[in-house]
Each structure stands twice: as structure tokens, then as C-alpha cells.
Design a protein around this motif. Structure first.
Motif, PDB file in Angstrom:
ATOM      1  N   LYS A  55      77.321  24.283  52.568  1.00 60.90           N
ATOM      2  CA  LYS A  55      76.057  24.603  53.360  1.00 60.90           C
ATOM      3  C   LYS A  55      75.232  25.515  52.364  1.00 60.90           C
ATOM      4  N   PHE A  56      75.970  26.367  51.435  1.00 63.63           N
ATOM      5  CA  PHE A  56      75.113  27.142  50.557  1.00 63.63           C
ATOM      6  C   PHE A  56      74.576  26.422  49.776  1.00 63.63           C
ATOM      7  N   LYS A  57      74.933  25.332  49.018  1.00 64.99           N
ATOM      8  CA  LYS A  57      74.132  24.378  48.106  1.00 64.99           C
ATOM      9  C   LYS A  57      73.084  23.799  49.044  1.00 64.99           C
ATOM     10  N   ILE A  58      73.321  23.342  50.113  1.00 62.97           N
ATOM     11  CA  ILE A  58      72.393  22.652  50.828  1.00 62.97           C
ATOM     12  C   ILE A  58      71.042  23.568  51.220  1.00 62.97           C
ATOM     13  N   ASP A  59      71.456  24.844  51.465  1.00 64.05           N
ATOM     14  CA  ASP A  59      70.301  25.775  51.747  1.00 64.05           C
ATOM     15  C   ASP A  59      69.433  26.022  50.315  1.00 64.05           C
ATOM     16  N   GLU A  60      70.121  25.965  49.247  1.00 60.38           N
ATOM     17  CA  GLU A  60      69.530  25.814  47.923  1.00 60.38           C
ATOM     18  C   GLU A  60      68.450  25.050  47.916  1.00 60.38           C
ATOM     19  N   MET A  61      69.066  23.685  48.105  1.00 61.48           N
ATOM     20  CA  MET A  61      68.105  22.297  48.388  1.00 61.48           C
ATOM     21  C   MET A  61      67.080  22.513  49.231  1.00 61.48           C
ATOM     22  N   CYS A  62      67.202  22.912  50.452  1.00 62.75           N
ATOM     23  CA  CYS A  62      66.115  23.115  51.246  1.00 62.75           C
ATOM     24  C   CYS A  62      65.017  23.954  50.508  1.00 62.75           C
ATOM     25  N   LYS A  63      65.498  24.999  50.049  1.00 63.21           N
ATOM     26  CA  LYS A  63      64.370  26.245  49.444  1.00 63.21           C
ATOM     27  C   LYS A  63      63.704  25.470  48.347  1.00 63.21           C
ATOM     28  N   LYS A  64      64.258  24.786  47.408  1.00 59.70           N
ATOM     29  CA  LYS A  64      63.646  24.294  46.179  1.00 59.70           C
ATOM     30  C   LYS A  64      63.235  22.958  46.497  1.00 59.70           C
ATOM     31  N   LEU A  65      63.516  21.819  47.402  1.00 61.96           N
ATOM     32  CA  LEU A  65      62.955  20.873  47.392  1.00 61.96           C
ATOM     33  C   LEU A  65      62.624  20.301  48.954  1.00 61.96           C
ATOM     34  N   LEU A  66      63.512  20.391  49.780  1.00 60.27           N
ATOM     35  CA  LEU A  66      63.386  19.638  51.069  1.00 60.27           C
ATOM     36  C   LEU A  66      62.284  20.023  52.014  1.00 60.27           C
ATOM     37  N   ALA A  67      62.229  21.516  51.881  1.00 58.50           N
ATOM     38  CA  ALA A  67      61.405  22.099  52.738  1.00 58.50           C
ATOM     39  C   ALA A  67      60.342  22.923  51.980  1.00 58.50           C
ATOM     40  N   ASN A  68      58.942  22.754  52.695  1.00 63.48           N
ATOM     41  CA  ASN A  68      57.878  23.728  52.147  1.00 63.48           C
ATOM     42  C   ASN A  68      57.836  24.962  52.916  1.00 63.48           C
ATOM     43  N   LEU A  69      58.350  26.045  52.381  1.00 63.99           N
ATOM     44  CA  LEU A  69      58.476  27.108  53.180  1.00 63.99           C
ATOM     45  C   LEU A  69      57.268  27.768  53.802  1.00 63.99           C
ATOM     46  N   VAL A  70      56.205  27.543  53.246  1.00 62.88           N
ATOM     47  CA  VAL A  70      54.908  28.260  53.649  1.00 62.88           C
ATOM     48  C   VAL A  70      54.476  27.370  55.079  1.00 62.88           C
ATOM     49  N   ILE A  71      55.009  26.268  55.310  1.00 67.77           N
ATOM     50  CA  ILE A  71      54.523  25.889  56.742  1.00 67.77           C
ATOM     51  C   ILE A  71      55.529  25.053  57.332  1.00 67.77           C
ATOM     52  N   GLU A  72      56.793  25.174  56.914  1.00 70.57           N
ATOM     53  CA  GLU A  72      57.884  24.518  57.307  1.00 70.57           C
ATOM     54  C   GLU A  72      59.269  25.441  57.450  1.00 70.57           C
ATOM     55  N   ASP A  73      59.864  25.098  58.596  1.00 76.79           N
ATOM     56  CA  ASP A  73      61.243  25.905  58.762  1.00 76.79           C
ATOM     57  C   ASP A  73      62.360  24.657  58.643  1.00 76.79           C
ATOM     58  N   TYR A  74      63.562  25.166  58.164  1.00 74.62           N
ATOM     59  CA  TYR A  74      64.444  24.348  58.199  1.00 74.62           C
ATOM     60  C   TYR A  74      65.835  24.863  58.817  1.00 74.62           C
ATOM     61  N   LYS A  75      66.729  23.783  59.282  1.00 73.99           N
ATOM     62  CA  LYS A  75      67.861  24.327  59.949  1.00 73.99           C
ATOM     63  C   LYS A  75      68.808  23.498  59.503  1.00 73.99           C
ATOM     64  N   ILE A  76      70.019  24.039  59.143  1.00 72.74           N
ATOM     65  CA  ILE A  76      71.342  23.151  58.650  1.00 72.74           C
ATOM     66  C   ILE A  76      72.210  23.090  59.944  1.00 72.74           C
ATOM     67  N   LEU A  77      72.576  21.822  60.212  1.00 70.90           N
ATOM     68  CA  LEU A  77      73.361  21.744  61.553  1.00 70.90           C
ATOM     69  C   LEU A  77      74.972  21.641  61.069  1.00 70.90           C
TER      70      LEU A  77
END
Lengths: 77, 77
Positions: A55-77
Motif C-alpha cells: 500500500k505504501f508503494k501504491i500510494d507513491e504511484m498514485c501521487k506520481k502518476l495515477l492521480a492528478n492531486l490538483v483536481i483529483e482524490d484517490y482512495k486505496i481499498l
């Protein structure tokens, strides 16, 4: 292990795609539909058995590629 | 009430978008990523307080518009 991630638009960010779906549903007779927001879903398979590490790695991936934090939120299930 | 829906490609259906994400993540140094499958996520607000009735309607919507049952599965959360 497999980790699921949901990426959604932040509240307040316009979602024309969701709006189009809502209007189409209304037009099809589903008049109870008040609002639709569309997001993205990812099923990620990581070569890592420790859940916290994965989950720590996935969190990194979300921040760097999967989500655009300016306009998007992400949730790891 | 709000209902969440996830639409994913069926197993065996090629997912070039997911593949591209996987390769990009690998290239960014996340070498543990074995596979990525991308799907769609919907947040639907229905004017209906009974949970079962709402889910029944959402099920109809999935079958008629949100998912292509030939290549996709859906899950109502």
C-alpha cells in the motif's frame, strides 16, 4: 498481492462526462438520478506480500502518476 | 442516497490502457508492478431512500447503459 485504487474528481470540480451520463439516464426513464460523478478504477498487482509495504508503494504511484492531486482524490481499498 | 459502481473488463479481455500504465510505472522505477487493469467508477445519487430499491434501479442502469456486458463486469458497492 492485488490492490484496488479509486481516483475521483474533487468536490467542486466540474464533471461534464458524469453530467452527460446523468442526462442520458434521465432521458432513458431513470428520472430519480440526481447526479453522476465518474472516476477511474485501477486493479494493481504488485510483487509484494506485505500489505503495508504494498500500500505504501501504491500510494507513491498514485501521487506520481495515477492521480492528478490538483483536481483529483484517490482512495486505496 | 449515493451508490457506488465499479465497471471492470472481464478476465481475458485485452486492456491496452492498463498495460501502458503498467509499463510506465515499471519505467518510473516501480519494478514490482506485475499487472494493471483499468476500470470505471461511478458515484450515482438517486432520489430514493430504500437501499434495495435504489440498488435494483442501479442494476438496471448498469445493464442498459453503464456496462457493456459482452466485455465488462460490474459491481454495485
Amino acid at each position: 498481492m492485488k490492490v484496488k485504487v479509486i481516483v475521483t474528481l474533487k468536490n467542486g470540480v466540474l464533471d461534464p462526462q458524469g453530467k452527460a451520463i446523468q442526462q442520458t439516464l434521465n432521458g432513458m426513464g431513470f428520472v430519480d438520478v440526481k447526479d453522476v460523478r465518474q472516476g477511474k478504477y485501477f486493479d494493481i498487482e504488485v510483487n509484494e506480500t506485505d500489505e503495508n509495504k504494498a500500500k505504501f508503494k501504491i500510494d507513491e504511484m498514485c501521487k506520481k502518476l495515477l492521480a492528478n492531486l490538483v483536481i483529483e482524490d484517490y482512495k486505496i481499498l
